[in-house]
Design an enzyme around this catalytic site. Structure first.
Site, PDB file in Angstrom:
ATOM      1  N   LYS A  69      14.559  62.295  80.932  1.00 24.97           N
ATOM      2  CA  LYS A  69      14.935  61.015  80.328  1.00 24.97           C
ATOM      3  C   LYS A  69      13.681  60.169  80.084  1.00 24.97           C
ATOM      4  CE  LYS A  69      15.767  58.787  84.809  1.00 24.97           C
ATOM      5  NZ  LYS A  69      16.729  58.043  85.651  1.00 24.97           N
ATOM      6  N   TYR A  97      -9.132  36.138  80.442  1.00 26.94           N
ATOM      7  CA  TYR A  97      -8.196  35.038  80.231  1.00 26.94           C
ATOM      8  C   TYR A  97      -7.926  34.280  81.528  1.00 26.94           C
ATOM      9  CZ  TYR A  97      -6.913  36.638  75.539  1.00 26.94           C
ATOM     10  OH  TYR A  97      -6.924  36.972  74.210  1.00 26.94           O
TER      11      TYR A  97
END
EC number: 5.1.1.1
Length: 358
Positions: free
Chosen positions: A34, A254
């Protein structure tokens, strides 16, 4: 071309599947593919396991259809069942092993009136409380489906909540709940996820469901993949694209969250959170630069991240950077980020090219 690639070793996946089978002789195993085979590429993984896997397990019909197109005869287990009544006809066409995890799904299956009988897996909620019938309801549905013409095999399935923590009391409770239904006439039984495959022989039943272990990440909190004999399948590799000197007191990245406490040598790496590397990775998260350890400095950006190379004076622009892989386990990186290897692997985004070795 941007210097970032996820290299997938398909021979490692075959090795890890074989290890699962060796843990439980005479049992069969659904290879869980999956979520695009946990980010590794479902098409390539199914093809690599084509002649080895007894079956495959997926989360939705779209994934099942992809696997069926690659393998005409393998058993394909639809782990969450059908989400809409209209999906049962396609499930029949694809000849899926169908999980029924609640009364609504059971009624929709009966109403579908499929021409071809399917293997049906009744899901027991043995204690995780996510999907499945309680024991009394499951007994009632067993009685309704046992002789139904639309059912080829009637099977029992459940899922552990805490098998990754060895000796957790809930695991024993779940096992006892599962065993308490085996007075019923089931054709096949499946309970063992990766952690149970490796550590709980009593849970092996008829069908194993190895998932994360196939990809070389540990399912256990206290044992590494290497200690379990697993081989890492994915290496996420980037490159140093810039170097600079940063003075004491200057910041990187940042938010200016990382401040140099000594004269620092900072490298910029061609990988960021748009590639699946977690933005939440803290300063100090390990990476390998030219095969040697370095650590993150400052926040991860969308396309780049910064590393402190103050102790690696030989590092140069163009040097290879391993974010995780054979030299640095994905589980170690995940721990530093406060998450699991499952999440890091499955979140590597589509813009990262995959390259495959056999």
């Amino acid at each position: 071309m941007r210097p970032l690639v996820a290299t997938v070793d398909l021979s490692a996946i075959r090795h890890n599947y074989a290890l699962a089978k060796r843990c439980a002789p005479q049992r069969q195993a659904f290879a869980v593919v999956k979520a695009n085979a946990y980010g590794h590429g479902a098409r390539e993984v199914v093809t690599a396991l084509h002649d080895d896997a007894d079956g495959f397990a997926v989360a939705c019909l779209e994934e099942a259809a992809e696997v069926r197109a690659l393998h005409a005869s393998a058993r394909i287990l639809l782990l969450e069942g059908c989400f809409e009544a209209s999906e049962y006809a396609l499930a029949g066409q694809l000849r899926l092993d169908l999980v029924i995890q609640g009364a609504e799904q059971g009624e929709a299956f009966l109403a579908a009136g499929l021409d071809i009988p399917l293997n049906v897996w009744l899901k027991l909620d043995s204690g995780m409380h996510r999907l499945g019938f309680d024991p009394a309801a499951l007994r009632a549905w067993h009685a309704r489906l046992r002789s139904h013409p639309g059912v080829r095999e009637l099977n029992l399935i459940s899922h552990f909540a805490c098998a990754d923590e060895r000796n957790h009391p809930l695991t024993e409770q779940q096992l006892e709940s599962f065993l308490g239904l085996l007075d019923l006439d089931f054709d096949q039984r499946s309970l063992a996820n990766s952690a149970a495959v490796l550590t709980i022989p009593a849970a092996h039943m008829d069908w194993l469901r190895p998932g994360i272990m196939l990809y070389g990440s540990t399912p256990l909190a206290d044992l590494s993949a290497a200690e379990l004999g697993l081989k890492p399948a994915m290496s996420l590799g980037a490159q140093l694209i810039s170097l600079r000197e940063v003075a004491v007191g200057e910041s990187v990245g940042y938010g200016a969250t990382w401040i140099a406490e000594r004269p620092a040598r900072i490298g910029t790496v061609s990988c960021g959170y748009a590639d699946g590397y977690p933005r939440t990775a803290p300063a100090g998260t390990p990476v390998l630069v030219g095969g040697r350890r370095a650590i993150l400095a400052g926040r991860v950006s969308m396309d780049m991240l910064a590393v402190d190379l103050s102790d690696l004076p030989e590092a140069r622009v163009g040097d290879p950077v391993e974010l995780w892989g054979a030299g640095l386990s994905v589980d170690e990186v995940a721990r530093a980020c406060g998450t699991l290897g499952y999440e890091l692997l499955s979140k590597v985004t589509a813009r990262v090219p995959r390259r495959y070795s056999h």
